[in-house]
Motif scaffolding. Structure first.
Motif, PDB file in Angstrom:
ATOM      1  N   GLU A   4       0.839  -1.193   0.000  1.00  0.00           N
ATOM      2  CA  GLU A   4       0.000   0.000   0.000  1.00  0.00           C
ATOM      3  C   GLU A   4       0.875   1.245   0.000  1.00  0.00           C
ATOM      4  O   GLU A   4       1.874   1.312   0.688  1.00  0.00           O
ATOM      5  CB  GLU A   4      -0.925   0.062   1.227  1.00  0.00           C
ATOM      6  CG  GLU A   4      -2.034  -0.926   1.198  1.00  0.00           C
ATOM      7  CD  GLU A   4      -1.712  -2.128   2.077  1.00  0.00           C
ATOM      8  OE1 GLU A   4      -0.658  -2.131   2.712  1.00  0.00           O
ATOM      9  OE2 GLU A   4      -2.521  -3.050   2.103  1.00  0.00           O
ATOM     10  N   ASP A   8      -2.853   5.417  -1.157  1.00  0.00           N
ATOM     11  CA  ASP A   8      -3.893   4.410  -0.921  1.00  0.00           C
ATOM     12  C   ASP A   8      -4.420   4.511   0.504  1.00  0.00           C
ATOM     13  O   ASP A   8      -5.622   4.417   0.740  1.00  0.00           O
ATOM     14  CB  ASP A   8      -3.363   3.002  -1.172  1.00  0.00           C
ATOM     15  CG  ASP A   8      -3.032   2.747  -2.625  1.00  0.00           C
ATOM     16  OD1 ASP A   8      -3.605   3.427  -3.502  1.00  0.00           O
ATOM     17  OD2 ASP A   8      -2.187   1.867  -2.888  1.00  0.00           O
ATOM     18  N   GLN A  11      -6.599   7.606   0.840  1.00  0.00           N
ATOM     19  CA  GLN A  11      -7.913   7.387   0.238  1.00  0.00           C
ATOM     20  C   GLN A  11      -8.776   6.514   1.146  1.00  0.00           C
ATOM     21  O   GLN A  11      -9.969   6.742   1.281  1.00  0.00           O
ATOM     22  CB  GLN A  11      -7.775   6.754  -1.153  1.00  0.00           C
ATOM     23  CG  GLN A  11      -7.222   7.688  -2.192  1.00  0.00           C
ATOM     24  CD  GLN A  11      -8.107   8.906  -2.396  1.00  0.00           C
ATOM     25  OE1 GLN A  11      -9.327   8.822  -2.454  1.00  0.00           O
ATOM     26  NE2 GLN A  11      -7.486  10.073  -2.494  1.00  0.00           N
TER      27      GLN A  11
END
Length: 106
Positions: A4, A8, A11
């Motif tokens: 990740e 990411d 978000q």
């Protein structure tokens, strides 16, 4: 090892925050307004403004909805001018008309 990225994770955090707002405010104009504020703060001004644009379509043009959308436009910097009595800001036009129109004779 996890792959990740920080984007990411950001978000995912934004998604969780939006879900928390929805859980607290349910499906109301205030909920949409709060989500638009969050999106704007997270650097997604286009999505926030789109959400404000859609609020009158979703909730109708009641005074409460219009007040929230106008407040949102003002907060997000989409306001270009005020009404003559400075009581309520006006939203900038999306597709302004040309200043002059040429008439073509056939």
């Amino acid at each position: 090892m996890h792959s990740e990225t920080q984007t990411d994770l950001s978000q995912a955090g934004l998604y969780i925050a939006i879900q928390d707002i929805k859980d607290e405010l349910f499906d109301t104009p205030e909920c949409d307004y709060a989500i638009a504020q969050l999106l704007n703060r997270w650097g997604q001004a286009d999505k926030a403004e789109q959400m404000l644009d859609e609020m009158p379509l979703k909730w109708g043009a009641s005074p409460d909805v219009l007040t929230l959308t106008q407040r949102g436009y003002a907060e997000f910097g989409s306001v270009t001018e005020s009404t003559p009595d400075n009581s309520e800001p006006l939203r900038k036009p999306q597709n302004p008309l040309p200043a002059t129109l040429d008439i073509v004779a056939a």
